[in-house]
Scaffold this active site. Structure first.
Site, short mmCIF file in Angstrom:
data_model
loop_
_atom_site.label_atom_id
_atom_site.label_comp_id
_atom_site.label_asym_id
_atom_site.label_seq_id
_atom_site.Cartn_x
_atom_site.Cartn_y
_atom_site.Cartn_z
N VAL A 1 4.66 3.27 1.70
CA VAL A 1 5.77 3.12 2.44
C VAL A 1 5.53 2.88 3.99
O VAL A 1 4.33 3.33 4.39
CB VAL A 1 6.49 4.66 2.62
CG1 VAL A 1 7.68 4.41 3.23
CG2 VAL A 1 6.85 5.03 1.04
N PHE B 1 0.88 -1.34 0.03
CA PHE B 1 0.08 0.02 0.02
C PHE B 1 0.87 1.35 -0.04
O PHE B 1 0.52 2.50 -0.09
CB PHE B 1 -0.85 0.05 1.36
CG PHE B 1 -1.87 -1.11 1.35
CD1 PHE B 1 -2.97 -1.39 0.54
CD2 PHE B 1 -1.53 -2.29 2.08
CE1 PHE B 1 -3.77 -2.35 0.51
CE2 PHE B 1 -2.62 -3.35 2.06
CZ PHE B 1 -3.46 -3.38 1.21
N ASP C 1 -5.13 -13.13 1.86
CA ASP C 1 -3.52 -13.13 1.27
C ASP C 1 -2.65 -13.72 2.14
O ASP C 1 -1.78 -12.87 2.71
CB ASP C 1 -3.41 -11.38 1.06
CG ASP C 1 -2.27 -11.16 0.42
OD1 ASP C 1 -1.76 -12.20 -0.34
OD2 ASP C 1 -1.85 -9.95 0.19
#
Length: 638
Positions: free
Chosen positions: A394, A392, A500
């Site tokens: 840093v 998504f 995931d």
């Protein structure tokens, strides 16, 4: 067919296998023989049994105890007792305390030679997705009440029987088992529960005036448990506030108050801690890899050797409920056993000379950074260093209010469906387990939004496995899999799908504990490495046939991914199907392609992986099944 030992009409409660399933109470005829308990429909008018509704094999029973009746229970449900076996608790309501005592006493007599009898139990009901006694939300969670080994219903040598032959009929037993003293009725989750005494296991510094300071070893009174993770309590000076529920334990109950007991510590972590202390005779007591069992781990330098070694002793239990390390020396409780071996080696490599504890160092994470803290003020965050680039955006290491370590995901615009995630974040914050990375809160008032989580200093499991300097042992590899399976079993119990699961989405704590992260976040991803024809987004190399073909996610698709994660662990971080591209995988896995057996995995380990990869989802195990299987393997290696 065995002769009947006891027969009575009882009310049976449904087992509430799903959190949302409604409870029901039905009258059944119960029949006890030496081999099993059977229960039948019963025709009251004709006074005869009808069809068989269920059975419990006697040799699978782990515990028989009373249960505290629920609040405002009708008169016919005032005398409940429980039979704990492989499938969970069977709740039965007797017509009188006398009948209940007779059944409990006889059942304990019949099961006294069973393997793996429980050492702890839950004295209250499992109801509405949680244990009403300790508020744990995992149905398979270890009991919170230690069985009274002096009055467990086991018998002297004179009366012990090793055969399963029927006993002579005994209409009235002279000896009755332990009955619990009366206790105020337990309150529902949303109401007050005054007078509940707890002891602090860890220090806790309040972050706001809503919270109450905890000092390790001090006693507090719980006033309200309307939140699972934060309880309202009062200290001995009369001050009130909210405390993290996982920082306290019931006063005077269990092993948690002893410094030598290290809860949730595995074998490898125990060895690291003992070697760090480097004291001959240093010891600790930890949960064994098998639920309900305990192990004493001891550090020794035999003959004054410079480099010491660790020995592990499983605490055994005799049929009559006595604990021992050396069979000649048995005790009514584990604290008595430890006290004896602090003065006598009695067959061990050393007496237990020095207590080694991690309690001061490793306080668990709390659900949120404080009571009611959900939206975090970004001005309270200090950024220290960048940890890497995640899916998504840093990820940075930082501190909240200058002293609390956190990880901060800075969500790059366009990578996430932000509104949907924000709506779900409050729910995700309430998920708390020692093998899940804790979500602390979010910063949504600016862009980019931040997701603030628990910080784990050793980073990603995938990088940890690929580090050539780390040479994990076979036990450590299996412990990693156990950690992940337990975190996933909790998510499964909460009806939560990860979607995931992979080594890259697990992190490593300072003590080597593996924690699952980013659970559920894939639902909000707006871009990924592969998009199916149905438009769903997911990582192909961890996906089962039903996801590849139909985008059908479930806890069983997480099971498949867990098998792939085990493969990653035992290949020390190789890429699954490394010679194939995503399109090839999406075609060949539904056609029967499976990953090969890693060199570090024996046939039993690979067998666990392969059952996760059964083509039909319904044939795959549950995560709780996997936890039990891995526990058994580790227990054999202790």
């Amino acid at each position: 067919m065995s002769d009947t030992i006891l027969e009575d009409i009882f009310i049976k409660r449904s087992q509430q296998k799903k959190k949302t399933s409604p409870l029901n109470f039905k009258e059944r005829l119960f029949v006890l023989t030496q081999e099993k308990i059977s229960y039948y429909e019963y025709d009251v008018e004709k006074r005869k049994k009808k069809c068989l509704k269920g059975t419990v094999d006697v040799d699978k029973i782990k515990c028989v105890e009373t249960v505290f009746p629920e609040q405002s229970a009708p008169i016919e449900r005032q005398f409940p007792f429980q039979i704990i076996y492989d499938e969970g608790p069977l709740y039965i309501f007797a017509k009188s305390d006398e009948i209940r005592k007779r059944w409990i006493h006889k059942l304990k007599q019949v099961v006294q030679f069973n393997k793996d009898l429980a050492q702890k139990y839950h004295p209250s009901f499992w109801m509405e997705g949680m244990w009403q006694c300790c508020m744990q939300e995992v149905k398979q969670a270890m009991g919170c009440q230690v069985l009274d080994t002096k009055n467990r219903g086991f018998f002297s040598n004179a009366s012990r029987r090793k055969s399963r032959k029927p006993l002579p009929p005994t209409p009235q037993e002279e000896t009755s088992p332990q009955s619990f003293p009366p206790q105020p009725p337990l309150q529902p989750r949303t109401s007050s529960c005054k007078g509940f005494a707890v002891t602090a296991e860890y220090d806790f510094a309040p972050m706001s005036n809503q919270e109450l300071e905890l000092q390790k070893g001090e006693e507090y009174t719980v006033l309200e448990m309307s939140e699972t993770n934060w309880w309202r309590a009062r200290d001995k000076y009369g001050k009130e506030g909210y405390i993290p529920s996982n920082y306290v334990t019931k006063a005077g109950n269990g092993l948690e108050t002893y410094d030598w007991y290290c809860k949730n510590m595995n074998r490898s972590q125990a060895e690291n801690l003992l070697k760090l202390e480097n004291k001959d005779g240093g010891f600790l007591v930890r949960d064994s890899s098998k639920a309900g069992k305990y192990t004493v781990s001891v550090f020794t330098r035999i003959g004054g050797e410079t480099v010491g070694s660790c020995k592990h002793y499983n605490i055994c239990i005799k049929p009559q409920g006595l604990f021992y390390l050396a069979e000649k020396h048995s005790f009514n409780s584990i604290p008595e056993l430890i006290h004896y071996h602090q003065h006598n080696s009695a067959g061990m490599v050393s007496r237990l000379k020095y207590v080694v504890s991690n309690k001061a160092k490793n306080a668990p994470s709390t659900a949120g950074l404080g009571y009611g803290v959900w939206e975090i003020d970004p001005r309270h965050l200090t950024f220290i260093k960048e940890l890497g680039n995640g899916q998504f955006g840093v990820v940075k290491y930082g501190r909240w209010q200058k002293h609390h370590d956190v990880a901060i995901k800075m969500i790059k615009e366009g990578s996430m469906s932000e509104d949907d995630f924000i709506a779900e974040a409050k729910v995700m914050m309430k998920l708390r387990h020692e093998n899940l990375v804790q979500l602390y809160g979010v910063c949504t008032k600016q862009r980019p939004i931040y997701i603030v989580t628990e910080f784990l200093p050793k980073g990603c499991l995938l990088d940890y496995l690929r580090d050539s300097h780390k040479k994990p042992t076979s036990i450590q590899l299996l412990e990693m899999c156990k950690d992940v399976s337990e975190g996933m079993a909790y998510l499964e119990s909460q009806r939560y799908i990860h979607r995931d699961l992979a080594a890259r989405n697990c992190l490593v704590d300072s003590n080597g504990t593996i924690k699952v992260t980013d659970f559920g976040l894939s639902r909000y991803v707006l871009d990924d490495e592969y998009t199916s024809s149905a438009g769903s987004k997911f990582p192909v190399r961890w996906a089962p046939p039903e996801v590849l073909l139909y985008s059908k996610f479930s806890s069983k698709s997480d099971i498949w991914a867990f098998g792939v994660l085990m493969w990653e662990v035992y290949t020390l971080g190789k890429t699954p199907y490394e010679l194939l591209n995503n399109t090839d995988i999406a075609q060949k896995v539904p056609a029967g392609l499976r990953l090969y057996r890693p060199q570090l995995a024996n046939d039993r380990i690979y067998g666990i992986m392969t059952i996760c990869w059964y083509e039909k989802p319904e044939e795959r195990p549950t995560f709780q099944d996997l936890v039990t299987t891995v526990e058994d393997l580790l227990y054999e290696l202790q």
